[in-house]
Write a protein that holds these residues in place. Structure first.
Motif, PDB file in Angstrom:
ATOM      1  N   ALA A  49      -3.945  -2.077 -11.449  1.00 23.65           N
ATOM      2  CA  ALA A  49      -2.757  -1.238 -11.591  1.00 23.65           C
ATOM      3  C   ALA A  49      -3.158   0.227 -11.588  1.00 23.65           C
ATOM      4  N   THR A  50      -2.245   1.077 -11.114  1.00 22.69           N
ATOM      5  CA  THR A  50      -2.468   2.513 -11.156  1.00 22.69           C
ATOM      6  C   THR A  50      -1.215   3.216 -11.646  1.00 22.69           C
ATOM      7  N   ASP A  61      -0.036  -7.927  -7.060  1.00 24.79           N
ATOM      8  CA  ASP A  61       0.970  -8.984  -7.171  1.00 24.79           C
ATOM      9  C   ASP A  61       0.622  -9.990  -8.264  1.00 24.79           C
ATOM     10  N   SER A  62      -0.659 -10.231  -8.453  1.00 25.66           N
ATOM     11  CA  SER A  62      -1.105 -11.253  -9.402  1.00 25.66           C
ATOM     12  C   SER A  62      -0.830 -10.896 -10.861  1.00 25.66           C
ATOM     13  N   VAL A  63      -0.556  -9.614 -11.134  1.00 23.43           N
ATOM     14  CA  VAL A  63      -0.339  -9.197 -12.535  1.00 23.43           C
ATOM     15  C   VAL A  63       1.066  -8.679 -12.780  1.00 23.43           C
TER      16      VAL A  63
END
Length: 121
Positions: A49-50, A61-63
C-alpha cells in the motif's frame, strides 16, 4: 542522513491484527509518497500500500478491505493497520518513502530495514 525506522511486526494467529509504524528522521525538507512493500521467502518484493502527502491511497488487490494505510505528516510517520491477517500475509514488510532532503532537489527513494510479520496458528 535519513533513517526509516519500522516497528510493530510480530507473530499473530490467522484472523488477528497488527499495526506497523515507520518513522522518517534526519535531514528532511519534504516527504512525498510513503508506503509499505513486502517480501516473502522465495518471492519477489511486492507493493502492499502507498499513501501520498495529500492522503491518496493505493492498495494491492490482495489486501484491499483488510489493510489500511495512513500517515501523520507532522510526525513524518506512516502506519499500516492490518486486520483479518492470513498465512499468506507472512513476509518481511519494508517501509518506503520518497524524500526531498533540500528545497529544489530531486526526491530520492529510501527504504527501512524491514519488520517480520508471521501469521500462523
Amino acid at each position: 542522513q535519513v533513517r526509516l525506522v519500522e516497528s510493530g511486526g510480530g507473530l499473530v494467529q490467522p484472523g488477528g491484527s497488527l499495526r506497523l509504524s515507520c518513522v522518517v528522521s534526519g535531514s528532511i525538507f519534504s516527504v512525498f509518497r510513503m508506503g509499505y512493500y513486502r517480501q516473502a521467502p522465495g518471492k519477489q518484493r511486492e507493493l502492499v500500500a502507498t499513501v501520498t502527502s495529500g492522503g491518496s491511497t493505493n492498495y494491492a488487490d490482495s489486501v484491499k478491505g483488510r489493510f489500511t494505510i495512513s500517515r501523520d505528516n507532522a510526525k513524518n510517520t506512516v502506519y499500516l493497520q492490518m486486520n483479518n491477517l492470513k498465512p499468506e500475509d507472512t513476509a518481511v514488510y519494508l517501509c518506503n518513502a520518497d524524500i526531498q532532503q533540500r528545497f529544489g532537489t530531486r526526491p530520492d527513494d529510501y527504504w527501512g530495514q524491514g519488520t517480520q510479520v508471521t501469521v500462523s496458528s
